[in-house]
Design a protein around this motif. Structure first.
Motif, mmCIF file in Angstrom:
data_model
loop_
_atom_site.group_PDB
_atom_site.id
_atom_site.type_symbol
_atom_site.label_atom_id
_atom_site.label_comp_id
_atom_site.label_asym_id
_atom_site.label_seq_id
_atom_site.Cartn_x
_atom_site.Cartn_y
_atom_site.Cartn_z
ATOM 1 N N THR A 12 36.396 50.450 44.357
ATOM 2 C CA THR A 12 34.966 50.762 44.243
ATOM 3 C C THR A 12 34.259 49.869 43.232
ATOM 4 O OG1 THR A 12 35.501 52.442 42.576
ATOM 5 C CG2 THR A 12 35.354 53.174 44.864
ATOM 6 N N ASP A 13 35.024 49.120 42.423
ATOM 7 C CA ASP A 13 34.426 48.277 41.387
ATOM 8 C C ASP A 13 33.679 47.093 41.995
ATOM 9 O OD1 ASP A 13 36.008 49.200 38.704
ATOM 10 O OD2 ASP A 13 37.325 49.224 40.458
ATOM 11 N N ARG A 14 32.634 46.668 41.327
ATOM 12 C CA ARG A 14 31.929 45.438 41.659
ATOM 13 C C ARG A 14 31.919 44.595 40.391
ATOM 14 N NH1 ARG A 14 33.399 47.451 45.477
ATOM 15 N NH2 ARG A 14 32.220 48.271 47.238
ATOM 16 N N LEU A 15 32.689 43.525 40.394
ATOM 17 C CA LEU A 15 32.976 42.767 39.190
ATOM 18 C C LEU A 15 31.885 41.749 38.896
ATOM 19 C CD1 LEU A 15 36.758 42.169 39.910
ATOM 20 C CD2 LEU A 15 35.698 44.042 38.639
ATOM 21 N N GLU A 16 31.636 41.540 37.610
ATOM 22 C CA GLU A 16 30.646 40.551 37.201
ATOM 23 C C GLU A 16 31.118 39.151 37.588
ATOM 24 O OE1 GLU A 16 28.192 39.157 33.201
ATOM 25 O OE2 GLU A 16 30.117 40.179 32.982
ATOM 26 N N LEU A 17 32.352 38.834 37.228
ATOM 27 C CA LEU A 17 32.917 37.512 37.520
ATOM 28 C C LEU A 17 34.408 37.693 37.795
ATOM 29 C CD1 LEU A 17 32.512 34.490 37.810
ATOM 30 C CD2 LEU A 17 32.647 34.267 35.322
ATOM 31 N N GLY A 18 34.708 38.239 38.967
ATOM 32 C CA GLY A 18 36.087 38.516 39.336
ATOM 33 C C GLY A 18 36.800 37.240 39.753
ATOM 34 N N GLU A 19 37.901 36.927 39.093
ATOM 35 C CA GLU A 19 38.664 35.711 39.391
ATOM 36 C C GLU A 19 40.142 35.950 39.122
ATOM 37 O OE1 GLU A 19 37.607 31.763 38.966
ATOM 38 O OE2 GLU A 19 35.534 32.094 38.393
ATOM 39 N N GLY A 20 40.906 34.857 39.074
ATOM 40 C CA GLY A 20 42.278 34.876 38.597
ATOM 41 C C GLY A 20 43.194 35.869 39.280
ATOM 42 N N ILE A 21 43.014 36.101 40.587
ATOM 43 C CA ILE A 21 43.856 37.098 41.246
ATOM 44 C C ILE A 21 45.232 36.514 41.541
ATOM 45 C CG2 ILE A 21 43.001 36.573 43.583
ATOM 46 C CD1 ILE A 21 43.107 39.716 44.023
ATOM 47 N N ARG A 22 46.275 37.312 41.255
ATOM 48 C CA ARG A 22 47.656 36.889 41.435
ATOM 49 C C ARG A 22 48.470 38.061 41.986
ATOM 50 N NH1 ARG A 22 45.037 33.040 40.616
ATOM 51 N NH2 ARG A 22 45.099 31.592 38.841
ATOM 52 N N TRP A 23 49.395 37.758 42.917
ATOM 53 C CA TRP A 23 50.307 38.787 43.418
ATOM 54 C C TRP A 23 51.600 38.692 42.626
ATOM 55 C CZ3 TRP A 23 49.646 42.880 46.487
ATOM 56 C CH2 TRP A 23 50.785 43.571 46.912
ATOM 57 N N THR A 24 51.958 39.750 41.903
ATOM 58 C CA THR A 24 53.142 39.733 41.059
ATOM 59 C C THR A 24 53.704 41.133 40.934
ATOM 60 O OG1 THR A 24 53.997 39.177 38.846
ATOM 61 C CG2 THR A 24 51.707 39.907 38.956
ATOM 62 N N ASP A 25 55.017 41.251 41.018
ATOM 63 C CA ASP A 25 55.710 42.531 40.855
ATOM 64 C C ASP A 25 55.160 43.602 41.800
ATOM 65 O OD1 ASP A 25 57.652 44.180 39.743
ATOM 66 O OD2 ASP A 25 56.313 44.918 38.172
#
Length: 296
Positions: A12-25
């Motif tokens: 539901t979040d709307r991020l100001e500057l969403g970046e750096g997404i990584r799939w881990t664990d």
């Protein structure tokens, strides 16, 4: 070439500057850069993202630390730090503290050989103010490139011998040979110049394809190793910013977006999206301190 299945919305979040997404664990983590938050992405549309860490300075991207669950190496503030499971930051280096204009770190990633790479940029996007830094496994931080305006990525091929780096302000992605033993970069070549929008976050897949979020267009692009455009994914947000491949089979393209700078953000600007794709990717590489095993 263009995806026809609408992307799913995560959280539901709307991020100001969403970046750096990584799939881990087994999960996706991402950053909301200017708020200094490291988040775990929601599994579906009905719940918010989970706060993993909250820093008192901008947080661009992280990589897990091999053998140390809950520890992260981060491109943050004016340099590179280590974050512990309690969310405390220990600085490794702050090379942009004395820059002539106010600077912050932006994107960053670990390579297949256990090093961490991170770019810096001016808050006001001063031309050529940014740099690319490399954190070696022994803890040394080296500036490896200068005169970049907004560095994004980098992204590496599976064997770590090629690095892609976007200079978003110039609309260009460059490809660099990498010495796998030393991390030294060779002479770059222009891989792709984007005619509309700006190439932003990037990742590679198992066939050597390069995905990039294209800021300002509402799209993610996949390029073949020869630089030809292979696929376009349309997104219901104007500013896609970061992406990765994840999910149990590696075939879910996860894309962050931002609402910063938009006079009238739409309902999905700043959301995180999930799109099924054909070619899988691998989980995020880890930073591997020198006392860890040498096998990638």
């Amino acid at each position: 070439m263009t995806a026809t299945v609408p992307p799913a919305v995560l959280g539901t979040d709307r991020l100001e500057l969403g970046e750096g997404i990584r799939w881990t664990d087994g999960r996706a983590v991402l950053t909301d850069i200017l708020s200094g938050r490291l988040l775990a992405a929601a599994d579906g549309p009905a719940s918010p993202h989970t706060v993993v860490a909250q820093l008192p300075f901008p947080l661009g991207a992280v990589a897990p630390v091999e053998g140390c669950p809950g520890h992260w190496i981060a491109a943050a503030g004016t340099g590179i730090c280590r974050i512990d499971p309690a969310g405390r930051a220990e600085w490794i280096a702050r090379p942009e503290d004395d820059a002539p204009v106010p600077m912050r770190m932006n994107d960053g990633v670990a390579d297949p050989h256990g090093r961490f790479w991170a770019g810096s940029m001016a808050y006001d996007t001063t031309a050529d103010a940014g740099s690319l830094y490399r954190l070696d496994r022994d803890g040394r931080v080296t500036r490896v490139l200068r005169d970049v305006t907004i560095p994004n990525g980098p992204a590496f091929t599976a064997d770590g011998t090629v690095m892609y780096l976007a200079d978003s302000a110039r609309g260009v992605i460059r490809r660099y040979p990498v010495d796998p033993a030393s991390g030294d970069l060779g002479t770059p070549e222009t891989f792709v110049t984007v005619a509309e929008g700006s190439p932003d976050g990037m990742t590679t897949d198992s066939e050597g394809g390069l995905w990039t979020a294209v800021w300002g267009t509402g799209q993610a692009h996949r390029y073949l190793p020869d630089g030809s455009l292979d696929r376009i994914v349309d997104l219901p947000a104007g500013q896609p910013a970061g992406l990765c491949l994840g999910g149990p089979d590696g075939r879910t393209l996860l894309v962050t977006s931002a609402h910063i700078g938009l006079a009238a953000p739409g309902p999905l600007d700043g959301a995180v999206f999930a799109v099924r794709v054909d070619v899988p990717g691998k989980p995020a590489a880890a930073y591997r301190p020198a006392d860890r095993a040498d096998t990638p």
